[in-house]
Design an enzyme around this catalytic site. Structure first.
Site: not given
Ligand code: TXE
Length: 480
Positions: A174, A249, A283, A384
């Site tokens: 996904k 990660e 990140c 972050e």
């Molecule tokens: O991330 P999410 P978001 C950090 C960065 C950002 C914050 C939130 O600080 O501002 O995270 O970003 C899926 N069950 N990073 O809200 O929600 C979602 O659909 C299963 C750091 O965009 O964590 C997407 O595919 N999956 C980072 C993925 O998780 C779920 C990169 C990431 O989204 C889910 C991005 C659930 N319940 C943001 N809820 C890095 N480490 O590089 C969400 N998702």
């Protein structure tokens, strides 16, 4: 309007419950496509397809698996222009970055793991005196889930999928609902490369809807996730309850520690990138800059001058240093941190404002922002932000620099700029980070372990670590 579809059992399909999400181009703020908001019904279809494909794929000769994955890499390289344009439009990143980093590295992920699987071996242990030999088998897990974020969409999507497939698993993947386009295009390439149907299934939708249905599926054996820490914790809890394997990660708040004895010009060039590449939405970005007191004022002057000279432009512009922020919601989050500086948490040295690009006034553009802080405890320094915003502060001793560097909840990466060997050894030993760069940043070798400590995650991916994650270890003991 482009309609993005799920890729299940080798076919493009509409979502069973016919729910759709608008997909926005951040450069213009326009809705330009729709993607499925898939539900548990779609996940079940994907699961059935993957489970059906697993016996044959897991038994496929590794050289054949490697051939198919290499073909996908070739096709991605041939499609560089198309994929880079799609990524840039969907994410807002400068076209040059998509062409030189995102898409080439997505191709490298497939090429690397196509080769790595042919070199993957396991151990044997002779139990001397007991007439026994032990050997280890590493078997594919079955059907696994790969969930990726929006910042490096195809790059991180393939970073998970390639080792999972190479190791003989079938995958339900996904991508982020914020950037679904290149994952959609990958389906076509898989068809063309001859990846058997059902081996890779790409399902689109929101995290709490589609992602949640995926991680809740009882028969998914492992979840590889990159994203926010809060989501990671949620996934870990759920996976724990079902004893699924997880690799997480998560976020970072990485220190960039600059000593006076460094190669100054190289440091300055690299610090521009580690601060603002991809609009600071990586990140690994060095979002906390710590500078030795004796060069602090000089660094500040030079860094601000360079930051002010960065070109913020429509991502199609070949000269753009910064394109658009990924979404309106994310831009608001970044602006709320800049507001904290205005309320007294720090002093804005440059930037801090939205930018209107002529002809694209509804796009999400922000100035690169440098904030000077004097307390390490403030939210600006602890949380972050994930945007083009860095904090800077001076330090006077090695001990102080280390203490500040290690003072956040995160532990993903760190950079140290020095030519002193003793200091290098001390910092590489004592920094609480999964990856430490000395006199460089984001130099990646796909053989190396990748991941973080503390709130930055658990587990390591990359190289053989990824192949180990995506396999189950079995010891066999034969007495003769
Ligand atoms: O991330 P999410 P978001 C950090 C960065 C950002 C914050 C939130 O600080 O501002 O995270 O970003 C899926 N069950 N990073 O809200 O929600 C979602 O659909 C299963 C750091 O965009 O964590 C997407 O595919 N999956 C980072 C993925 O998780 C779920 C990169 C990431 O989204 C889910 C991005 C659930 N319940 C943001 N809820 C890095 N480490 O590089 C969400 N998702």
């Amino acid at each position: 309007m482009i309609k993005i579809l799920n890729f299940i059992d080798g076919q493009f399909q509409e979502p069973v419950e016919n729910q759709w999400l608008d997909n926005v181009s951040p450069a213009s703020g326009e809705i330009y496509s729709q993607s499925p908001n898939s539900t548990a019904s779609d996940i079940e279809l994907a699961y059935q397809a993957a489970a059906k494909a697993f016996p044959a794929w897991s038994q496929t000769d590794i050289n054949q698996r490697a051939r198919v994955l290499s073909k996908i890499a070739n096709l991605l390289e041939e499609g560089l222009e198309k994929f880079a344009r799609a990524e840039s439009k969907d994410n807002g990143k400068p076209i040059n970055l998509a062409k030189t980093v995102d898409i080439p590295r997505a191709a490298s992920n497939f090429r690397f793991f196509a080769q790595a699987i042919t070199q993957f071996s396991s151990e044997s242990h002779e139990s001397v005196g007991q007439n026994a030999i032990n050997y280890t088998l590493r078997k594919p897990l079955g059907v696994v889930a790969c969930i990726s974020p929006w910042n490096l969409p195809l790059y991180l999507f393939t970073w998970k999928i390639a080792p999972a497939l190479a190791a003989g698993n079938c995958v339900i993947a996904k991508p982020s609902e914020v950037t679904p386009m290149t994952a959609f295009l990958l389906g076509e390439i898989c068809q063309e490369a001859g990846l058997p149907k059902g081996v890779l299934n790409i399902v689109h939708g929101e995290g709490p809807v589609t992602g949640q249905a995926l991680i809740e599926h009882a028969d998914i054996k492992a979840i590889s996730f990159t994203g926010g820490t809060a989501t990671g914790v949620h996934i870990a809890k759920l996976a724990g309850a079902h004893l699924k394997k997880v690799s997480l990660e998560l976020g970072g708040k990485n220190p960039n520690i600059i000593f006076a004895d460094c190669d100054y010009e190289k440091m300055l060039d690299t610090t521009m990138r580690s601060s603002f590449a991809n609009q600071g939405q990586i990140c690994l970005c060095g979002s906390r800059i710590l500078v030795e007191e004796s060069i602090y004022e000089k660094f500040k002057t030079d860094f601000i001058a360079r930051t002010k000279s960065l070109v913020i432009a429509h991502p199609d512009n070949e000269d753009a240093d910064l394109g658009a922020i990924v979404s309106h919601a994310h831009m608001q989050k970044i602006l709320s941190y800049i507001d904290l500086a205005k309320q007294g948490q720090g002093k804005i040295l440059c930037g801090g404002k939205q930018v209107a690009i002529e002809g694209y006034e509804n796009g999400y553009y922000l100035e690169p922002t440098v904030i000077e802080i004097d307390s390490i405890d403030c939210q600006l320094n602890q949380e972050e932000i994930f945007g083009p915003v860095v904090t800077i502060m001076p330090f006077s001793t090695e001990a102080e620099a280390l203490q500040i560097a290690n003072s956040t909840a995160y532990g993903l990466s760190a950079s140290v700029w020095t030519n002193d060997l003793k200091r290098t050894m001390k910092f590489t030993q004592e920094l609480q980070a999964g990856i430490v760069w000395v006199n460089t940043w984001m130099l990646r070798d796909l053989r190396t372990p990748f991941g973080g400590l503390k709130a930055s995650g658990i587990g390591r991916e990359g190289g053989l670590e990824a192949l180990r994650f995506f396999t189950e270890t079995k010891n066999v003991c034969i007495q003769y």
